[in-house]
Design a protein around this motif. Structure first.
Motif, PDB file in Angstrom:
ATOM      1  N   GLN A   1      11.897   0.876  -1.250  1.00 52.29           N
ATOM      2  CA  GLN A   1      10.885   1.023  -2.303  1.00 52.29           C
ATOM      3  C   GLN A   1      10.345   2.452  -2.355  1.00 52.29           C
ATOM      4  OE1 GLN A   1       7.714  -1.862  -2.254  1.00 52.29           O
ATOM      5  NE2 GLN A   1       9.102  -3.583  -1.874  1.00 52.29           N
ATOM      6  N   ILE A   2      10.143   3.033  -1.178  1.00 51.83           N
ATOM      7  CA  ILE A   2       9.642   4.421  -1.145  1.00 51.83           C
ATOM      8  C   ILE A   2      10.652   5.362  -1.804  1.00 51.83           C
ATOM      9  CG2 ILE A   2       9.016   6.345   0.359  1.00 51.83           C
ATOM     10  CD1 ILE A   2       8.061   4.280   2.420  1.00 51.83           C
ATOM     11  N   ILE A   3      11.926   5.237  -1.439  1.00 50.94           N
ATOM     12  CA  ILE A   3      12.967   6.111  -1.985  1.00 50.94           C
ATOM     13  C   ILE A   3      13.108   5.904  -3.483  1.00 50.94           C
ATOM     14  CG2 ILE A   3      15.414   6.689  -1.913  1.00 50.94           C
ATOM     15  CD1 ILE A   3      13.800   7.616   0.533  1.00 50.94           C
TER      16      ILE A   3
ATOM     17  N   LYS B   1       1.764  12.689  -3.278  1.00 47.45           N
ATOM     18  CA  LYS B   1       2.783  13.689  -3.617  1.00 47.45           C
ATOM     19  C   LYS B   1       2.816  14.021  -5.099  1.00 47.45           C
ATOM     20  CE  LYS B   1       4.912  16.631  -3.303  1.00 47.45           C
ATOM     21  NZ  LYS B   1       5.089  17.832  -2.483  1.00 47.45           N
ATOM     22  N   CYS B   2       2.670  13.048  -5.955  1.00 45.75           N
ATOM     23  CA  CYS B   2       3.000  13.231  -7.375  1.00 45.75           C
ATOM     24  C   CYS B   2       1.788  13.469  -8.271  1.00 45.75           C
ATOM     25  CB  CYS B   2       3.783  12.017  -7.886  1.00 45.75           C
ATOM     26  SG  CYS B   2       5.219  11.602  -6.875  1.00 45.75           S
ATOM     27  N   GLU B   3       0.578  13.113  -7.826  1.00 47.49           N
ATOM     28  CA  GLU B   3      -0.589  13.230  -8.704  1.00 47.49           C
ATOM     29  C   GLU B   3      -0.868  14.682  -9.064  1.00 47.49           C
ATOM     30  OE1 GLU B   3      -4.789  13.484  -9.902  1.00 47.49           O
ATOM     31  OE2 GLU B   3      -3.991  14.247  -8.018  1.00 47.49           O
TER      32      GLU B   3
ATOM     33  N   LYS C   1       0.803  -1.224   0.000  1.00 48.82           N
ATOM     34  CA  LYS C   1       0.000   0.000   0.000  1.00 48.82           C
ATOM     35  C   LYS C   1       0.835   1.272   0.000  1.00 48.82           C
ATOM     36  CE  LYS C   1      -3.827  -2.170   2.540  1.00 48.82           C
ATOM     37  NZ  LYS C   1      -4.558  -2.221   3.826  1.00 48.82           N
ATOM     38  N   ILE C   2       1.982   1.239   0.661  1.00 51.29           N
ATOM     39  CA  ILE C   2       2.661   2.487   0.970  1.00 51.29           C
ATOM     40  C   ILE C   2       3.122   3.253  -0.257  1.00 51.29           C
ATOM     41  CG2 ILE C   2       4.865   1.304   1.376  1.00 51.29           C
ATOM     42  CD1 ILE C   2       3.524   4.512   3.056  1.00 51.29           C
ATOM     43  N   THR C   3       3.732   2.559  -1.238  1.00 51.85           N
ATOM     44  CA  THR C   3       4.243   3.303  -2.409  1.00 51.85           C
ATOM     45  C   THR C   3       3.103   3.922  -3.214  1.00 51.85           C
ATOM     46  OG1 THR C   3       4.360   1.209  -3.619  1.00 51.85           O
ATOM     47  CG2 THR C   3       6.399   2.007  -2.617  1.00 51.85           C
ATOM     48  N   ARG C   4       1.974   3.208  -3.327  1.00 48.07           N
ATOM     49  CA  ARG C   4       0.819   3.767  -4.044  1.00 48.07           C
ATOM     50  C   ARG C   4       0.306   5.021  -3.342  1.00 48.07           C
ATOM     51  NH1 ARG C   4      -3.089   1.644  -6.984  1.00 48.07           N
ATOM     52  NH2 ARG C   4      -4.639   1.980  -5.338  1.00 48.07           N
TER      53      ARG C   4
ATOM     54  N   SER D   1      -5.085   8.317   0.468  1.00 45.45           N
ATOM     55  CA  SER D   1      -4.276   9.432  -0.013  1.00 45.45           C
ATOM     56  C   SER D   1      -4.765  10.756   0.556  1.00 45.45           C
ATOM     57  CB  SER D   1      -4.341   9.478  -1.542  1.00 45.45           C
ATOM     58  OG  SER D   1      -3.811  10.673  -2.046  1.00 45.45           O
ATOM     59  N   THR D   2      -3.831  11.671   0.790  1.00 41.20           N
ATOM     60  CA  THR D   2      -4.202  13.021   1.232  1.00 41.20           C
ATOM     61  C   THR D   2      -5.072  13.732   0.208  1.00 41.20           C
ATOM     62  OG1 THR D   2      -2.200  13.981   0.242  1.00 41.20           O
ATOM     63  CG2 THR D   2      -2.059  13.288   2.542  1.00 41.20           C
ATOM     64  N   ARG D   3      -4.995  13.306  -1.049  1.00 39.27           N
ATOM     65  CA  ARG D   3      -5.712  13.988  -2.129  1.00 39.27           C
ATOM     66  C   ARG D   3      -7.222  13.796  -2.059  1.00 39.27           C
ATOM     67  NH1 ARG D   3      -5.518  17.028  -5.068  1.00 39.27           N
ATOM     68  NH2 ARG D   3      -5.366  16.251  -7.198  1.00 39.27           N
TER      69      ARG D   3
END
Length: 795
Positions: A632-634, A605-607, A596-599, A724-726
């Motif tokens: 994986q996050i980095i 952040k990137c959307e 879940k974390i990378t998604r 997601s924060t979004r």
């Protein structure tokens, strides 16, 4: 010698003094060296800027925003400004503030002149003191007693007071200006000095010479010898005006010296359409020649010879002669300290006289139209408001080509001027318009039971029932940057909630905003209320709009954190709903899912990194460092080209760390992210409370107990678990749209949709009920029974 003129002397134009002035060198007592006159630009603790000033005198300025280009300025100080409330003595604190402002402008390279009253009041104070002193001595000699009898002070003749006060007044001005390394010279004039051609040329030449030497001329009528005022036979032409008070003197001086701006300071805020203090009186922002027929003049000032009618006549005469004019309040303690500089900066202060009428209504008129239109909106049936919104949604898709063409013009004009994130916000597309239309239809569906919904019913007593119902807030001012899609969203929410609306968009989206506003008014026209939504297209500064507390009930800023902060600071008596920053956090717990974390991080952040709900700080549990999940996050952030800033604790774990963050309280609004390490969920919560903005914060974990602890203890508008924060968005919440996200704790919090634009009122229905019936010996008793509330309809 001129040194005496600079200190306390007077120049009378009954003699030809121009050759004498031209041949005289400045004494050291003036503290100005001729060779350095234009280089004196600073003094202790007084901030200022030097501005390039060049203007060919001819026509007056058409707009307030042009006043910053004024090179030569006359400031007229009325008697009420200069004197104390008891009319005996000068208002020293007020005078010191005025001198400081004039000095700031003088040291910016402008040419300042003062027309001042005050000699009579200053002389009256001195003469009263002398009379009291002499009477007390005589009484003591004749009575032989220490106790003095009550002394009557004779009426003091104004000319004698002026003669006694002129030198003291000038000495005071000189002492004040000396603090800013500025020399001042006094000039006393009478009507004859303007009517006699030779004397007029001498006056003109001497004033120009003083200005050339960077000296501030202080001009006043010679009240010690001035004849009685002439009948009102002047103001017939640009070359004819009688100097019978300091208003007419200032106007004559402004035209004679071809000044760019005349500032008339009095004890009222400006020109009103009715006498100030009356119930219907409204301040006139801009006054045009010919409008005086619609104005009722009150009495004259408490002191001095002129009233508002005299000021208006003098102002119009100066305007006709090519000088811009502003009449403003120079006595109000909250504004007098910056009233002159505010006027020159183009702020909406007082009444501005202009010969150029705008093509459309003023913002005050737009506010009144929005108020009236909003009240009509609130009286419509819910189905009628929904019909307007449905029609607007249809227009967004039907007129898609015209909207995108206007948006293309905005994008072309903004290319190279706006950063990439702002350009993305500015851009409209077919998919965006389709999404807007869907959101508007959601708003229409949810508006069926919004205005007038009963929240509470109480039986106070027999046949006395109370209801609390929802009502519109009133008039909303929504200020937005670079987001034309905001306009139809906010308009639909205002229509659904029955609110009047003023919209102020950024100039970078002017073409898009114009067509979207026209479509909004077209939709409103089906029920004859197109004026309920107004787009402010005048040169109105945001700060000036924020002062319209009698017209606007709520301000909602949509834009950068700097815009929101500026509006919160500028708002005078108007609530501001919004957030100044969107510093959103995501805490990755030690029991987070690898899948879940990378998604979640990528989407947050990137959307859309420019959004206020984008992730700005990633908090990592210490146990996850040097694990596959952390790697994986980095790796994902590197692929997405996200620049990483290391928090202090994270940097301490690394041999070669990324750039250490300058501040943990940063909203990047771009592909940049702060990473910090915490030891526990409690430390993560403490970090969020210390460095966050109470916007949106997330926990990623598979431990339900830890997640619930986070959800209950984080004090933010939106708190998520494994999301997601979004998602912090009105459309995604099912609100249809939002006017913004609020981080305040009063009224509305989080994404603000239709419900956040409503307030309540109380309706009480009785039958001849009076409070005395419920007294101790009355016939009635309070019941206070809760009654069933009508069920809200669902769609």
């Amino acid at each position: 010698m001129l040194s005496r003129v600079c200190r306390s002397g007077s120049l009378s134009f009954t003699h030809r003094l121009l050759p004498w002035v031209q041949s005289t060198t400045l004494s050291r007592s003036c503290r100005v060296q001729p060779s350095a006159i234009r280089h004196v630009r600073s003094w202790s603790n007084i901030p200022f800027i030097t501005v390039p000033l060049s203007r060919t005198h001819g026509k007056s300025f058409a707009h307030r925003s042009e006043l910053k280009h004024a090179k030569r300025i006359v400031v007229k100080l009325g008697s009420a400004v200069v004197t104390r409330g008891d009319e005996c003595g000068l208002a020293l604190g007020r005078l010191a503030s005025i001198v400081e402002q004039v000095s700031v402008l003088q040291n910016q390279g402008r040419e300042m002149m003062l027309v001042t009253s005050g000699a009579v009041a200053f002389g009256k104070q001195r003469l009263r003191h002398e009379i009291l002193l002499s009477q007390s001595v005589r009484q003591a000699l004749h009575s032989g007693q220490n106790q003095l009898k009550e002394m009557a002070i004779p009426v003091l003749e104004a000319r004698a007071c002026a003669a006694a006060g002129q030198s003291g007044l000038m000495a005071l001005y000189e002492a004040m200006f000396t603090q800013y390394s500025i020399c001042a010279a006094q000039i006393l004039v009478t009507n004859l000095d303007f009517h006699d051609e030779q004397k007029r040329r001498n006056l003109n030449g001497t004033l120009h010479e003083l200005l050339r030497m960077n000296i501030v001329p202080i001009v006043n009528t010679n009240d010690a010898v001035v004849p009685p005022a002439e009948p009102n036979s002047d103001l017939q032409g640009v070359n004819v005006i009688s100097v019978k008070d300091n208003d007419s003197l200032a106007a004559r001086l402004a035209v004679e010296m071809k000044t760019d701006l005349l500032i008339v300071l009095s004890d009222v805020e400006g020109l009103f359409d009715n006498p100030p203090g009356s119930d219907d009186a409204k301040l006139i922002d801009i006054f045009y020649p010919g409008d005086q027929q619609s104005v009722t003049f009150g009495t004259k000032s408490r002191v001095g010879m002129g009233g508002m009618e005299a000021k208006v006549k003098a102002a119009l005469w100066a305007l006709q002669g090519g000088s811009s004019v502003v009449i403003a309040n120079g006595t109000h303690p909250k504004v007098s300290g910056h009233v002159i500089t505010d006027i020159v900066e183009g702020k909406k202060v007082g009444t501005f006289f202009s010969e150029v009428k705008p093509a459309g209504p003023t913002v005050e008129q737009q506010g009144e139209m929005a108020r009236s239109g909003g009240r009509m909106l609130a009286t419509l049936e819910p189905e009628q408001r929904a019909e307007i919104i449905h029609h607007l949604a249809d227009l967004l898709t039907d007129q898609r080509d015209e909207i995108l063409l206007a948006n293309k013009k905005d994008l072309e004009e903004a290319e190279g001027r706006l950063a990439a994130p702002l350009l993305k916000r500015l851009s409209l597309s077919t998919s965006k318009l389709n999404s807007l239309a869907i959101g508007l239809r959601q708003i229409a569906a949810s508006s069926q039971d919004s205005v007038g919904r009963v929240l509470r019913r109480t039986r106070i007593a027999k046949d006395l029932e109370l209801e609390q119902v929802t009502v519109p807030i009133g008039v909303l001012l929504v200020i937005f940057e670079s987001r034309p899609d905001c306009l139809p969203q906010v308009a639909a929410l205002a229509i659904a909630s029955g609110n009047g609306l003023l919209l102020k968009g950024g100039k970078e989206a002017s073409h898009s905003n114009r067509i979207l506003h026209l479509l909004t008014q077209e939709a409103l026209s089906i029920h004859g209320i197109k004026e309920a939504v107004q787009l402010v297209n005048t040169r109105e500064e945001v700060e000036d709009l924020c002062r319209l507390d009698k017209m606007i009930d709520l301000i909602i800023p949509r834009g950068s954190s700097q815009l929101v902060r500026n509006i919160q600071k500028a708002a005078k008596g108007i609530p501001v709903m919004g957030h100044s920053e969107g510093i959103c956090h995501m805490y990755v717990d030690s029991e987070a899912s690898v899948d879940k974390i990378t998604r979640l991080v990528r989407d947050s952040k990137c959307e859309y990194p420019a959004a206020c709900n984008a992730l700005e700080t990633l908090l990592i549990h210490r146990d996850l460092l040097r694990t596959p999940l952390f790697d994986q996050i980095i790796d994902m952030l590197r692929v997405e080209q996200v620049k990483i800033h290391a928090g202090p604790k994270f940097a301490s774990y690394l041999t070669f760390s990324p750039s250490e963050v300058k501040s943990l309280r940063t909203e990047y609004g771009d592909l940049e992210l702060c990473i910090e390490v915490v030891d526990s969920v409690q430390e993560a919560i403490d970090h969020i409370h210390k460095y966050g903005s109470s916007h949106t914060d997330v926990i990623v974990t598979e431990n339900e107990k830890t997640a619930e602890f986070f959800l209950q203890h984080v004090d933010s508008a939106c708190v998520f678990w494994n999301a997601s924060t979004r998602f912090s968005d009105g459309y995604r919440f099912g609100l249809g749209a939002e006017v913004g996200i609020s981080t305040s704790r009063i009224h509305a919090r989080g994404p603000v949709g239709l419900e956040g634009l409503l307030t309540t009122k109380w309706l009480l229905r009785g039958r001849d009920h009076v409070v005395s019936d419920f007294s101790e010996h009355g016939s009635l008793k309070y019941l206070h029974e809760n009654l069933p509330v009508p069920q809200r309809s669902t769609n």
